[in-house]
Design an enzyme around this catalytic site. Structure first.
Site, PDB file in Angstrom:
ATOM      1  N   THR A 108       1.976  -0.837  -3.168  1.00 22.45           N
ATOM      2  CA  THR A 108       0.613  -0.756  -2.645  1.00 22.45           C
ATOM      3  C   THR A 108       0.055   0.661  -2.719  1.00 22.45           C
ATOM      4  O   THR A 108      -1.011   0.930  -2.188  1.00 22.45           O
ATOM      5  CB  THR A 108       0.584  -1.223  -1.176  1.00 22.45           C
ATOM      6  OG1 THR A 108       1.539  -0.443  -0.443  1.00 22.45           O
ATOM      7  CG2 THR A 108       0.947  -2.682  -1.053  1.00 22.45           C
TER       8      THR A 108
ATOM      9  N   SER B  55       1.659   7.765   8.056  1.00 25.09           N
ATOM     10  CA  SER B  55       1.606   6.547   7.259  1.00 25.09           C
ATOM     11  C   SER B  55       0.576   6.722   6.165  1.00 25.09           C
ATOM     12  O   SER B  55      -0.166   7.701   6.145  1.00 25.09           O
ATOM     13  CB  SER B  55       1.200   5.364   8.135  1.00 25.09           C
ATOM     14  OG  SER B  55      -0.174   5.460   8.441  1.00 25.09           O
ATOM     15  N   LYS B  56       0.576   5.768   5.283  1.00 23.17           N
ATOM     16  CA  LYS B  56      -0.402   5.822   4.205  1.00 23.17           C
ATOM     17  C   LYS B  56      -1.804   5.917   4.800  1.00 23.17           C
ATOM     18  O   LYS B  56      -2.673   6.602   4.292  1.00 23.17           O
ATOM     19  CB  LYS B  56      -0.306   4.565   3.348  1.00 23.17           C
ATOM     20  CG  LYS B  56       0.795   4.643   2.314  1.00 23.17           C
ATOM     21  CD  LYS B  56       0.839   3.385   1.482  1.00 23.17           C
ATOM     22  CE  LYS B  56       2.045   2.563   1.876  1.00 23.17           C
ATOM     23  NZ  LYS B  56       2.194   1.336   1.149  1.00 23.17           N
ATOM     24  N   ARG B  57      -1.981   5.217   5.899  1.00 20.52           N
ATOM     25  CA  ARG B  57      -3.307   5.181   6.526  1.00 20.52           C
ATOM     26  C   ARG B  57      -3.743   6.535   7.055  1.00 20.52           C
ATOM     27  O   ARG B  57      -4.919   6.852   7.056  1.00 20.52           O
ATOM     28  CB  ARG B  57      -3.309   4.199   7.681  1.00 20.52           C
ATOM     29  CG  ARG B  57      -3.336   2.771   7.239  1.00 20.52           C
ATOM     30  CD  ARG B  57      -3.314   1.947   8.470  1.00 20.52           C
ATOM     31  NE  ARG B  57      -3.234   0.531   8.177  1.00 20.52           N
ATOM     32  CZ  ARG B  57      -3.053  -0.368   9.107  1.00 20.52           C
ATOM     33  NH1 ARG B  57      -2.931  -0.003  10.368  1.00 20.52           N
ATOM     34  NH2 ARG B  57      -2.981  -1.631   8.792  1.00 20.52           N
TER      35      ARG B  57
END
Ligand code: GLU
Length: 494
Positions: free
Chosen positions: A16, A262-264
């Protein structure tokens, strides 16, 4: 089979996006642990959630792992006895396992919501259990009461449905985690979660267990974000009649401010560290310190030392924070241990990029420059931050010139330096001869220490402090060194 040859770990990223330090850490531990036991490290791509897959992400993940040296024994590109290693290609395996569960009464088709399978089981495949729905709603279990014959008839008639796990309704689900001990979840908190979606795609919790069984994974080492999935997965192992693997949930990695990494929250991709010129071994070392500690309390370890020292017993559950300063410190130590030629090779692309005169440095001059700077580097790309010692900006030089010209003693020193250094021929110009000449100049001018070196540094670098000045002079060469000395010795006219 002994414990030694039965250790099989896996890293199971979803394609992702690019990997960042927080999510690649699981790969590091799985790899180290497999290597420690002479076992197998499996790479599996969890790409069933097609909506979240990102084009090119798989190639990025493979590239990142290869660059870090986390070679996989089975997986995409290398194959293996449990191929394929992409979940999107393993549909038949999931259907078989599902049929067995339905047959055994451990799973049942659910026709509620037109087979939409709302709530539970879906999309919890990312660390932290990403909730994509509006909120968790426990399935009321209506279809669990259908007779097998009735359910089969509706499935055969083509009615849309999902397949749910028949979770225990009473008692407590106990999962042993090596890092956290026994984790108890009341059965009431475990839903009849969806195993297979209406469109025939398995959910994360189902696919992961079927694959871990099929691939004979012995140890599941992963981020603590998956703790909430673990009771469901443990129940699935039980329902499939297979012993559960050893679970080890790593400490959570927070960002330096204490928030979630996190990616977020925009954690930096591994590829950015690569572009900065960090050493893969330094990153592997640093990541190993996030949630693990060496029994001998070493913090700087080579890859081999890590393989040797790693154990699940030394994993800790407490949150740990990504600390860029600590990473740099570890990285500096790794870089310091490299032979000079390796550092030269490492910085070369950045010098090339920096343009003239740096792209033209070669041979002994290049080695001198690298030798002068290497102890300051945590990553090869940092060399760019130190090039000003060789090519100071014009304003800084003008300022240095004013400082020297205001100071009669400094001017005397510069004159003595010019005499002594001019006496060294081009051919003899080396860090050693230059150093000797500088000392001679000091003797001639009757100064040493700061009184000698400050004017010299100001003249060549425009700074009072900096890397080994003899190496700077060596890299600059005789002509440019003398030019710079001459420039500061002249009365300030500007
Ligand atoms: N695919 C999951 C993720 O991206 C990992 C699954 C697991 O380690 O069990 O986080």
């Amino acid at each position: 089979m002994t414990m030694t040859d039965s250790v099989r770990t896996r890293f199971a990223p979803s394609p992702t996006g690019r990997l960042h330090l927080g999510n690649i850490r699981a790969a590091v531990f799985n790899w180290l642990f497999a290597r420690h036991h002479g076992g197998a490290f499996v790479l599996r791509l969890e790409d069933t959630d097609v909506g979240r897959n990102v084009a090119g992400a798989e190639a990025g993940v493979l590239e990142d792992l290869r660059w870090l040296g986390l070679t996989w024994d089975e997986g995409p590109g290398v194959g293996g006895p449990h191929a394929p290693y992409r979940q999107s290609e393993r549909g038949a395996t999931y259907r078989d396992a599902l049929a067995r569960l339905v047959e055994a009464g451990a799973a049942y088709p659910c026709f509620c919501d037109g087979g939409a399978g709302e709530a539970s089981g879906d999309d919890e495949d990312a660390e932290g259990g990403e909730e994509t729905g509006a909120g968790w709603r426990r399935y009321d279990g209506r279809c669990r009461g259908l007779t097998p014959a009735e359910a089969r008839a509706r499935v055969e008639a083509g009615e849309a449905h999902v397949v749910r796990f028949a979770a225990p309704r009473e008692g407590v689900v106990t999962v042993r985690d090596v890092v956290r001990g026994a984790i108890e979840t009341p059965a009431a908190d475990v839903d009849d979660f969806v195993l297979m979606r209406g469109d025939g795609r398995p959910t994360y919790n189902f696919a992961v267990v079927v694959d871990d069984v099929d691939m004979a994974i012995s140890h599941v080492i992963r981020g603590s974000g998956h703790l909430s999935n673990t009771p469901k997965q443990a129940l699935l192992f039980d329902a499939l009649g297979v012993p559960r693997p050893v679970f080890a949930h790593l400490a959570q990695v927070l960002d330096p401010a204490g928030g979630k990494l996190s990616k977020r929250t925009g954690a930096r991709p591994l590829s950015a560290y690569r572009a900065d010129g960090f050493l893969p071994d330094a990153l592997v070392n640093y990541l190993s310190l996030l949630g693990w500690s060496d029994p001998q309390e070493r913090e700087v370890l080579t890859r081999d030392e890590l393989v040797e020292a790693i154990s699940l017993e030394r994993l800790g559950p407490s949150d740990t924070a990504y600390d860029p300063e600590k990473l740099r410190w570890v990285a500096t130590r790794h870089l310091a241990a490299l032979p000079l030629e390796a550092v030269v090779e490492g910085v070369r692309p950045y010098l090339r990029e920096a343009g003239p005169p740096f792209d033209g440095w070669s041979g002994a001059e290049l080695e001198s420059a690298v030798e002068a700077l290497r102890s300051r580097l945590g990553a090869f790309g940092e060399v760019r931050e130190h090039l000003h010692f060789f090519e100071p900006p014009a304003e800084r030089m003008a300022e240095a010139r004013r400082a020297v010209s205001r100071d009669p003693e400094a001017r005397t020193v510069i004159d003595a330096l010019m005499d002594a250094l001019a006496a060294v021929s081009d051919d003899a110009w080396s860090p050693e001869t230059v150093k000797t000449a500088v000392k001679e100049a000091g003797t001639a001018a009757g100064v040493r220490g700061k009184a000698l070196y400050t004017p010299l540094r100001l003249a060549v670098s425009g700074e009072e402090h900096g890397p080994d000045v003899a190496r700077i002079l060596h890299t600059l060469g005789r002509t440019r060194t003398l030019d710079r000395l001459r420039a500061v010795s002249m009365p300030a006219s500007n």
